[in-house]
Design a protein around this motif. Structure first.
Motif, PDB file in Angstrom:
ATOM      1  N   ASP A 131      -4.363   1.900  -0.958  1.00  0.00           N
ATOM      2  CA  ASP A 131      -3.998   2.756   0.167  1.00  0.00           C
ATOM      3  C   ASP A 131      -4.388   2.165   1.510  1.00  0.00           C
ATOM      4  O   ASP A 131      -3.756   2.466   2.531  1.00  0.00           O
ATOM      5  N   TYR A 132      -5.416   1.321   1.538  1.00  0.00           N
ATOM      6  CA  TYR A 132      -5.901   0.816   2.815  1.00  0.00           C
ATOM      7  C   TYR A 132      -5.646  -0.672   3.010  1.00  0.00           C
ATOM      8  O   TYR A 132      -6.265  -1.312   3.849  1.00  0.00           O
ATOM      9  N   GLY A 133      -4.702  -1.220   2.246  1.00  0.00           N
ATOM     10  CA  GLY A 133      -4.272  -2.587   2.471  1.00  0.00           C
ATOM     11  C   GLY A 133      -5.373  -3.610   2.266  1.00  0.00           C
ATOM     12  O   GLY A 133      -5.451  -4.598   3.009  1.00  0.00           O
ATOM     13  N   ILE A 134      -6.239  -3.385   1.278  1.00  0.00           N
ATOM     14  CA  ILE A 134      -7.327  -4.312   0.986  1.00  0.00           C
ATOM     15  C   ILE A 134      -6.928  -5.169  -0.212  1.00  0.00           C
ATOM     16  O   ILE A 134      -6.554  -4.647  -1.257  1.00  0.00           O
ATOM     17  N   SER A 135      -7.015  -6.471  -0.065  1.00  0.00           N
ATOM     18  CA  SER A 135      -6.669  -7.370  -1.164  1.00  0.00           C
ATOM     19  C   SER A 135      -7.709  -7.283  -2.270  1.00  0.00           C
ATOM     20  O   SER A 135      -8.897  -7.056  -2.015  1.00  0.00           O
ATOM     21  N   TYR A 136      -7.275  -7.489  -3.491  1.00  0.00           N
ATOM     22  CA  TYR A 136      -8.142  -7.395  -4.663  1.00  0.00           C
ATOM     23  C   TYR A 136      -8.205  -8.756  -5.338  1.00  0.00           C
ATOM     24  O   TYR A 136      -7.206  -9.251  -5.862  1.00  0.00           O
TER      25      TYR A 136
ATOM     26  N   ASP B 139       0.827  -1.196   0.000  1.00  0.00           N
ATOM     27  CA  ASP B 139       0.000   0.000   0.000  1.00  0.00           C
ATOM     28  C   ASP B 139       0.868   1.256   0.000  1.00  0.00           C
ATOM     29  O   ASP B 139       2.082   1.195  -0.131  1.00  0.00           O
ATOM     30  N   ALA B 140       0.213   2.406   0.158  1.00  0.00           N
ATOM     31  CA  ALA B 140       0.927   3.685   0.062  1.00  0.00           C
ATOM     32  C   ALA B 140       1.947   3.865   1.166  1.00  0.00           C
ATOM     33  O   ALA B 140       2.787   4.752   1.096  1.00  0.00           O
ATOM     34  N   HIS B 141       1.907   3.032   2.187  1.00  0.00           N
ATOM     35  CA  HIS B 141       2.805   3.202   3.327  1.00  0.00           C
ATOM     36  C   HIS B 141       3.790   2.054   3.450  1.00  0.00           C
ATOM     37  O   HIS B 141       4.388   1.844   4.495  1.00  0.00           O
ATOM     38  N   GLY B 142       3.939   1.279   2.368  1.00  0.00           N
ATOM     39  CA  GLY B 142       4.924   0.212   2.371  1.00  0.00           C
ATOM     40  C   GLY B 142       4.430  -1.078   2.981  1.00  0.00           C
ATOM     41  O   GLY B 142       5.213  -1.998   3.199  1.00  0.00           O
ATOM     42  N   THR B 143       3.137  -1.156   3.312  1.00  0.00           N
ATOM     43  CA  THR B 143       2.601  -2.390   3.856  1.00  0.00           C
ATOM     44  C   THR B 143       1.879  -3.153   2.766  1.00  0.00           C
ATOM     45  O   THR B 143       1.364  -2.561   1.826  1.00  0.00           O
ATOM     46  N   ASP B 144       1.840  -4.472   2.910  1.00  0.00           N
ATOM     47  CA  ASP B 144       1.113  -5.246   1.918  1.00  0.00           C
ATOM     48  C   ASP B 144      -0.368  -5.273   2.279  1.00  0.00           C
ATOM     49  O   ASP B 144      -0.793  -4.687   3.274  1.00  0.00           O
ATOM     50  N   ALA B 145      -1.157  -5.938   1.464  1.00  0.00           N
ATOM     51  CA  ALA B 145      -2.594  -5.933   1.673  1.00  0.00           C
ATOM     52  C   ALA B 145      -3.011  -6.731   2.899  1.00  0.00           C
ATOM     53  O   ALA B 145      -4.180  -6.778   3.249  1.00  0.00           O
ATOM     54  N   HIS B 146      -2.052  -7.332   3.586  1.00  0.00           N
ATOM     55  CA  HIS B 146      -2.355  -8.026   4.831  1.00  0.00           C
ATOM     56  C   HIS B 146      -1.906  -7.220   6.038  1.00  0.00           C
ATOM     57  O   HIS B 146      -1.897  -7.709   7.162  1.00  0.00           O
TER      58      HIS B 146
ATOM     59  N   LYS C  59     -14.027 -18.204  -4.124  1.00  0.00           N
ATOM     60  CA  LYS C  59     -14.054 -19.329  -3.198  1.00  0.00           C
ATOM     61  C   LYS C  59     -12.686 -19.560  -2.573  1.00  0.00           C
ATOM     62  O   LYS C  59     -12.563 -19.772  -1.359  1.00  0.00           O
ATOM     63  N   GLU C  60     -11.639 -19.495  -3.381  1.00  0.00           N
ATOM     64  CA  GLU C  60     -10.285 -19.774  -2.894  1.00  0.00           C
ATOM     65  C   GLU C  60      -9.794 -18.736  -1.890  1.00  0.00           C
ATOM     66  O   GLU C  60      -9.094 -19.076  -0.929  1.00  0.00           O
ATOM     67  N   ARG C  61     -10.157 -17.480  -2.115  1.00  0.00           N
ATOM     68  CA  ARG C  61      -9.597 -16.401  -1.294  1.00  0.00           C
ATOM     69  C   ARG C  61     -10.519 -15.977  -0.161  1.00  0.00           C
ATOM     70  O   ARG C  61     -10.224 -15.014   0.557  1.00  0.00           O
ATOM     71  N   GLY C  62     -11.625 -16.678   0.012  1.00  0.00           N
ATOM     72  CA  GLY C  62     -12.494 -16.377   1.139  1.00  0.00           C
ATOM     73  C   GLY C  62     -13.196 -15.044   1.039  1.00  0.00           C
ATOM     74  O   GLY C  62     -13.443 -14.382   2.067  1.00  0.00           O
ATOM     75  N   VAL C  63     -13.522 -14.620  -0.175  1.00  0.00           N
ATOM     76  CA  VAL C  63     -14.236 -13.357  -0.367  1.00  0.00           C
ATOM     77  C   VAL C  63     -15.600 -13.459   0.310  1.00  0.00           C
ATOM     78  O   VAL C  63     -16.318 -14.456   0.161  1.00  0.00           O
ATOM     79  N   ARG C  64     -15.971 -12.423   1.044  1.00  0.00           N
ATOM     80  CA  ARG C  64     -17.208 -12.473   1.820  1.00  0.00           C
ATOM     81  C   ARG C  64     -18.376 -11.790   1.120  1.00  0.00           C
ATOM     82  O   ARG C  64     -19.536 -12.032   1.466  1.00  0.00           O
ATOM     83  N   ALA C  65     -18.104 -10.924   0.156  1.00  0.00           N
ATOM     84  CA  ALA C  65     -19.189 -10.207  -0.521  1.00  0.00           C
ATOM     85  C   ALA C  65     -18.696  -9.659  -1.855  1.00  0.00           C
ATOM     86  O   ALA C  65     -17.498  -9.404  -2.026  1.00  0.00           O
TER      87      ALA C  65
ATOM     88  N   PRO D 249      -9.415  -8.021  10.437  1.00  0.00           N
ATOM     89  CA  PRO D 249      -8.309  -8.971  10.231  1.00  0.00           C
ATOM     90  C   PRO D 249      -7.894  -9.011   8.770  1.00  0.00           C
ATOM     91  O   PRO D 249      -8.731  -8.948   7.862  1.00  0.00           O
ATOM     92  N   ALA D 250      -6.601  -9.124   8.542  1.00  0.00           N
ATOM     93  CA  ALA D 250      -6.056  -9.045   7.193  1.00  0.00           C
ATOM     94  C   ALA D 250      -6.679 -10.055   6.248  1.00  0.00           C
ATOM     95  O   ALA D 250      -6.983  -9.747   5.086  1.00  0.00           O
ATOM     96  N   GLU D 251      -6.904 -11.263   6.731  1.00  0.00           N
ATOM     97  CA  GLU D 251      -7.428 -12.312   5.847  1.00  0.00           C
ATOM     98  C   GLU D 251      -8.866 -12.047   5.420  1.00  0.00           C
ATOM     99  O   GLU D 251      -9.360 -12.663   4.469  1.00  0.00           O
ATOM    100  N   GLN D 252      -9.550 -11.140   6.109  1.00  0.00           N
ATOM    101  CA  GLN D 252     -10.927 -10.815   5.748  1.00  0.00           C
ATOM    102  C   GLN D 252     -11.017  -9.611   4.816  1.00  0.00           C
ATOM    103  O   GLN D 252     -12.085  -9.311   4.299  1.00  0.00           O
ATOM    104  N   ARG D 253      -9.906  -8.933   4.596  1.00  0.00           N
ATOM    105  CA  ARG D 253      -9.916  -7.739   3.752  1.00  0.00           C
ATOM    106  C   ARG D 253      -9.639  -8.138   2.302  1.00  0.00           C
ATOM    107  O   ARG D 253      -8.578  -7.837   1.754  1.00  0.00           O
ATOM    108  N   VAL D 254     -10.609  -8.782   1.694  1.00  0.00           N
ATOM    109  CA  VAL D 254     -10.491  -9.207   0.298  1.00  0.00           C
ATOM    110  C   VAL D 254     -11.756  -8.770  -0.428  1.00  0.00           C
ATOM    111  O   VAL D 254     -12.865  -9.068   0.031  1.00  0.00           O
ATOM    112  N   LEU D 255     -11.613  -8.068  -1.534  1.00  0.00           N
ATOM    113  CA  LEU D 255     -12.768  -7.443  -2.165  1.00  0.00           C
ATOM    114  C   LEU D 255     -12.890  -7.814  -3.637  1.00  0.00           C
ATOM    115  O   LEU D 255     -11.898  -7.911  -4.361  1.00  0.00           O
TER     116      LEU D 255
END
Length: 418
Positions: free
Chosen positions: A306-311, A148-155, A338-344, A287-293
């Protein structure tokens, strides 16, 4: 080079435009955006987000018209004769750039616009945006998050050290390395902002809009805008830089009110910085593992970054909202969900939810379409998403609530604008 479909359509509108121009001598050219000022500087914007930026910065010193209405998308927009009349009478035209507005060159030609063209994307490091675009495409294909914009990954971990970044780090570093209109750029406003396009035919564009063809005709249209996802405004960090460019453009076109534009821009950029911090704090609770969109199309690239959300991908295989996915692409997306646990699956306001509902049923996940995301356009004037700040707050809440996360109250400075 032969005319594209959109250029031919614009040329066909010229006789009607001439008639309307004759009538417009005794009547208003077009309706101005709600809340527009009655100033002497006549400003036209291409998108609703830019209209809001211009209104926040221009205040009562400008009269404002947005070519796109709430709910409309620049991806498949054709200006009407009335909108071309508004453009013909504009002192300033503000566009997004980054190849978003495929209609703009032919619209300028058909309208005879001779004012100042301000490209908001000029305030952004497009080399960085290109890298972020590529990261998103790679992640959708491989499942490996970028940073992300601050050097962190999406997790939420540091790309080098593996340490988690909290809200305080984001708030402090959010805008580091980015200039703002009220800071070093403010003194450059008269020199750097809009370039005079009185002779538009002689202007060297970074891209050729004429090749985009009919936005609604898939046989002629190339869905790929290029190397940069044009939805730059979805990141409040980038929105601040775009607003700074708008401020420079208005100040250059209207030196008499330049100080007022800069003062309003400084206040608005402070608000966007607070928005950035608030959004970051909300997502850091998930939690990082739930931030998948998954979205309707790739419209939130910079927001996710910018907000560390996985795509995990989008329904439409494009930056646009009118592309046509193949059956194989839809099958691949369903498998990734299904593989990445996308919730919505989230649907943007500019898109039909029908395909998203089908995929959601197959993947066994929720589809969020009753409270659509406002990405390509802001919401209606009487709604909470009528402003950029309001739309960003709305999107953040919708995503978090679908993920079952709590959302904290807004700071008073943001609540007043949402």
């Amino acid at each position: 080079m032969p005319y594209s479909t959109s250029s031919r359509r614009a040329a066909a509108l010229i006789p009607a435009l001439a008639a309307l121009l004759a009538l417009s001598a005794c009547s208003p050219a077009a309706e101005t955006a709600p809340g527009s000022g009655a100033g002497e500087l006549n400003v036209v914007t291409s998108t609703t987000q830019l209209a809001d930026f211009a209104q926040q910065i221009g205040g009562d010193d400008i009269s404002l018209t947005s070519l796109l209405a709430a709910g409309a998308s620049a991806h498949h927009f054709d200006p009407s004769p009335r909108e071309l009349v508004a453009l013909s009478q504009a002192d300033v035209l503000i566009v997004n750039g980054a190849e978003l507005e495929g209609f703009i060159d032919s619209a300028i030609e058909a309208s005879g616009f001779t004012g100042t063209l301000v490209t908001a994307a000029d305030g952004i490091d497009l080399a960085e945006a290109k890298e972020i675009t590529a990261e998103g495409e790679d992640e959708a294909a491989t499942g490996t998050p970028g940073t992300d914009a601050h050097g962190t990954d999406a997790h939420g971990t540091d790309a080098e050290s593996g340490h988690e970044h909290g809200a305080e780090t984001h708030a402090e570093d959010s805008h580091e390395g980015h200039d703002h209109a009220s800071e070093p750029h403010a003194d450059e406003a008269d020199d750097h902002a809009g370039h005079d396009h009185g002779d538009h035919a002689g202007h060297d564009h970074d891209h050729d809009h004429g090749d985009h063809g009919d936005q609604g005709d898939h046989a002629d249209h190339d869905h790929d805008h290029g190397d940069v996802n044009p939805h730059l405004w979805t990141s409040p960090r980038y929105a601040s830089l775009m607003a700074a460019e708008v401020a420079r453009g208005l100040a250059a076109a209207d030196p008499e009110h330049a100080d007022d534009y800069r003062e309003r821009a400084a206040a608005y950029e402070a608000q966007l910085a607070e928005l950035d911090s608030w959004v970051a704090e909300q997502f850091e609770r998930v939690p990082a593992e739930q931030r998948v969109l998954v979205s309707g199309h790739d419209s939130l690239r910079y927001y996710l970054h910018d907000y560390g959300i996985s795509y995990a991908g989008a329904i439409m295989p494009s930056f646009e909202d009118n592309a046509e996915p193949s059956a194989a692409e839809l099958d691949e997306l369903t498998a990734r969900i299904k593989e990445r646990g996308v919730r919505a699956i989230f649907v943007e306001s500019s898109m039909s939810p029908k395909l998203a509902r089908t995929i959601a049923r197959e993947a066994g996940v929720t589809v969020v379409d009753g409270e659509a995301l406002y990405a390509d356009s802001l919401g209606p004037a009487d709604g909470a998403a009528a402003t950029y700040v309001g739309a960003t707050v709305h999107n953040t809440r919708v995503i978090l609530e679908a993920w079952g996360a709590d959302v904290s109250e807004l700071p008073a400075t943001l609540g007043a604008k949402s």
